[in-house]
Design a protein around this motif. Sequence first.
Motif, PDB file in Angstrom:
ATOM      1  N   ARG A  88     -24.362  -9.011  79.072  1.00 26.80           N
ATOM      2  CA  ARG A  88     -24.827  -8.914  77.684  1.00 26.80           C
ATOM      3  C   ARG A  88     -24.003  -9.805  76.766  1.00 26.80           C
ATOM      4  N   ALA A  89     -23.830 -11.050  77.219  1.00 29.77           N
ATOM      5  CA  ALA A  89     -23.112 -12.053  76.423  1.00 29.77           C
ATOM      6  C   ALA A  89     -23.765 -13.412  76.613  1.00 29.77           C
ATOM      7  N   ASN A  90     -23.748 -14.215  75.577  1.00 26.39           N
ATOM      8  CA  ASN A  90     -24.230 -15.592  75.686  1.00 26.39           C
ATOM      9  C   ASN A  90     -23.429 -16.486  74.759  1.00 26.39           C
ATOM     10  N   PHE A  91     -23.487 -17.778  75.018  1.00 27.94           N
ATOM     11  CA  PHE A  91     -22.671 -18.755  74.303  1.00 27.94           C
ATOM     12  C   PHE A  91     -23.569 -19.853  73.770  1.00 27.94           C
ATOM     13  N   ILE A  92     -23.320 -20.258  72.505  1.00 27.60           N
ATOM     14  CA  ILE A  92     -24.144 -21.283  71.863  1.00 27.60           C
ATOM     15  C   ILE A  92     -23.246 -22.360  71.265  1.00 27.60           C
ATOM     16  N   ALA A  93     -23.557 -23.613  71.561  1.00 33.47           N
ATOM     17  CA  ALA A  93     -22.915 -24.747  70.891  1.00 33.47           C
ATOM     18  C   ALA A  93     -23.847 -25.179  69.772  1.00 33.47           C
ATOM     19  N   LEU A  94     -23.497 -24.822  68.545  1.00 31.04           N
ATOM     20  CA  LEU A  94     -24.431 -24.988  67.435  1.00 31.04           C
ATOM     21  C   LEU A  94     -24.713 -26.445  67.104  1.00 31.04           C
ATOM     22  N   GLY A  95     -23.763 -27.322  67.375  1.00 31.51           N
ATOM     23  CA  GLY A  95     -23.990 -28.726  67.056  1.00 31.51           C
ATOM     24  C   GLY A  95     -25.152 -29.321  67.821  1.00 31.51           C
ATOM     25  N   ASN A  96     -25.495 -28.697  68.933  1.00 29.12           N
ATOM     26  CA  ASN A  96     -26.594 -29.203  69.748  1.00 29.12           C
ATOM     27  C   ASN A  96     -27.942 -28.590  69.381  1.00 29.12           C
ATOM     28  N   THR A  97     -27.930 -27.594  68.497  1.00 27.68           N
ATOM     29  CA  THR A  97     -29.169 -26.887  68.174  1.00 27.68           C
ATOM     30  C   THR A  97     -29.703 -27.209  66.785  1.00 27.68           C
ATOM     31  N   GLY A  98     -28.862 -27.790  65.933  1.00 29.73           N
ATOM     32  CA  GLY A  98     -29.266 -28.044  64.557  1.00 29.73           C
ATOM     33  C   GLY A  98     -29.115 -26.842  63.662  1.00 29.73           C
ATOM     34  N   ARG A  99     -28.737 -25.686  64.211  1.00 30.96           N
ATOM     35  CA  ARG A  99     -28.555 -24.476  63.421  1.00 30.96           C
ATOM     36  C   ARG A  99     -27.111 -24.396  62.943  1.00 30.96           C
ATOM     37  N   THR A 100     -26.916 -23.734  61.825  1.00 26.68           N
ATOM     38  CA  THR A 100     -25.578 -23.508  61.314  1.00 26.68           C
ATOM     39  C   THR A 100     -25.135 -22.094  61.645  1.00 26.68           C
ATOM     40  N   LEU A 101     -23.834 -21.838  61.525  1.00 30.89           N
ATOM     41  CA  LEU A 101     -23.318 -20.502  61.779  1.00 30.89           C
ATOM     42  C   LEU A 101     -23.880 -19.501  60.766  1.00 30.89           C
ATOM     43  N   VAL A 102     -24.060 -19.945  59.523  1.00 34.52           N
ATOM     44  CA  VAL A 102     -24.651 -19.078  58.500  1.00 34.52           C
ATOM     45  C   VAL A 102     -26.046 -18.635  58.918  1.00 34.52           C
ATOM     46  N   GLU A 103     -26.863 -19.558  59.385  1.00 33.08           N
ATOM     47  CA  GLU A 103     -28.224 -19.230  59.806  1.00 33.08           C
ATOM     48  C   GLU A 103     -28.217 -18.304  61.018  1.00 33.08           C
ATOM     49  N   LEU A 104     -27.344 -18.592  61.967  1.00 29.35           N
ATOM     50  CA  LEU A 104     -27.260 -17.760  63.167  1.00 29.35           C
ATOM     51  C   LEU A 104     -26.803 -16.352  62.822  1.00 29.35           C
ATOM     52  N   ALA A 105     -25.889 -16.235  61.867  1.00 25.49           N
ATOM     53  CA  ALA A 105     -25.338 -14.930  61.499  1.00 25.49           C
ATOM     54  C   ALA A 105     -26.414 -13.971  61.019  1.00 25.49           C
ATOM     55  N   ARG A 106     -27.442 -14.483  60.385  1.00 19.33           N
ATOM     56  CA  ARG A 106     -28.477 -13.630  59.797  1.00 19.33           C
ATOM     57  C   ARG A 106     -29.274 -12.853  60.840  1.00 19.33           C
ATOM     58  N   ALA A 107     -29.153 -13.235  62.093  1.00 15.85           N
ATOM     59  CA  ALA A 107     -29.877 -12.551  63.164  1.00 15.85           C
ATOM     60  C   ALA A 107     -28.958 -11.646  63.983  1.00 15.85           C
ATOM     61  N   HIS A 108     -27.816 -11.251  63.399  1.00 15.59           N
ATOM     62  CA  HIS A 108     -26.876 -10.369  64.087  1.00 15.59           C
ATOM     63  C   HIS A 108     -26.445  -9.251  63.147  1.00 15.59           C
ATOM     64  N   ASP A 109     -26.005  -8.143  63.724  1.00 12.46           N
ATOM     65  CA  ASP A 109     -25.574  -7.009  62.916  1.00 12.46           C
ATOM     66  C   ASP A 109     -24.275  -7.292  62.179  1.00 12.46           C
ATOM     67  N   VAL A 110     -23.366  -7.996  62.824  1.00 10.43           N
ATOM     68  CA  VAL A 110     -22.052  -8.244  62.238  1.00 10.43           C
ATOM     69  C   VAL A 110     -21.488  -9.525  62.837  1.00 10.43           C
ATOM     70  N   VAL A 111     -20.678 -10.222  62.044  1.00 15.12           N
ATOM     71  CA  VAL A 111     -19.987 -11.423  62.501  1.00 15.12           C
ATOM     72  C   VAL A 111     -18.502 -11.096  62.591  1.00 15.12           C
ATOM     73  N   VAL A 112     -17.871 -11.462  63.700  1.00 10.04           N
ATOM     74  CA  VAL A 112     -16.439 -11.241  63.882  1.00 10.04           C
ATOM     75  C   VAL A 112     -15.780 -12.601  64.027  1.00 10.04           C
ATOM     76  N   MET A 113     -14.845 -12.915  63.114  1.00 11.68           N
ATOM     77  CA  MET A 113     -14.223 -14.234  63.081  1.00 11.68           C
ATOM     78  C   MET A 113     -12.717 -14.111  62.916  1.00 11.68           C
ATOM     79  N   GLY A 114     -12.007 -15.157  63.333  1.00 18.07           N
ATOM     80  CA  GLY A 114     -10.580 -15.219  63.079  1.00 18.07           C
ATOM     81  C   GLY A 114     -10.318 -15.703  61.665  1.00 18.07           C
ATOM     82  N   GLY A 115      -9.070 -15.634  61.274  1.00 20.33           N
ATOM     83  CA  GLY A 115      -8.658 -16.151  59.973  1.00 20.33           C
ATOM     84  C   GLY A 115      -8.580 -17.664  60.011  1.00 20.33           C
TER      85      GLY A 115
END
Length: 275
Positions: A88-115
């Motif tokens: 139940r895990a997958n990995f995406i390289a966004l530079g190859n998809t044309g999507r931004t992290l902001v756009e991807l975040a909208r399809a998830h319950d929560v975003v977990v990021m480092g400082g």
Amino acid sequence: MAIRSILTSYTGSGGGAAALHMSVLMAKKYDARITGAVWQPPNPLRKRSAAFLTRDIDTILDQMETAFVEERRLAFETTVAEAGLADRANFIALGNTGRTLVELARAHDVVVMGGPADRGRSEDFSIRPDVIALRSGRPVIIVPADYNAPAINETAVVAWDGKRASARALADAMHILATKDKVTLLVIGEGPVKDREQIDDVLRLLALHGVDAAFEQRPAATGGIGRTILDTCMDLGAGILVMGAYEHSKFSEDLLGGVTRDILENADLPLLMSH
């Protein structure tokens, strides 16, 4: 509503590794799926020196970018496999998809990021977590770079000022707060609470969601409101701080400082931020 989908922006070390560690703990607790994402921007050399790049140099740049992403993919996949979460895990390289992290975040319950990102090349592969919170419409959990707790601390503090952003954060965090053993609604100020009726209403709302929250008021200490909030979290043994981001404009906080900026720069515990 439970957490079912976690997005983590993974850089492979520092804050990215700590964020992945917390994502794994959360995925196990909530039986959720993890998506690891690396944002790969255009190499600045291609813009500044495009007219002087030979085909060989261009190929080398492609290979370097690919190697960077593949190293992060391997580290991510190794971590989730060791945690028993590979299915139940997958990995995406966004530079190859044309999507931004902001756009991807909208399809998830929560975003977990480092400082703040590590120094060096990995800075180009990260986006500020407060910007994600501002632009995505999703809650962001910001994890200190040295976070390595063996289990999730089930004590939470909610910073409350009665304004829109804190209400948004409370709503976004409700499915997390409902799983906590101890929750404190914290107000910073002296004298009688300005709107005690509102505080009682918020405590009642939490109770309706199964959260038996306590109320605490503390005066602002010498270090300011942000420092007082963080000191209270330490006193209470909190494992997460929930707060609204940038009640005033982000521009003014970047320019003049403010509570959000103070806490982002000094928090030593995970911070759930919404806007």
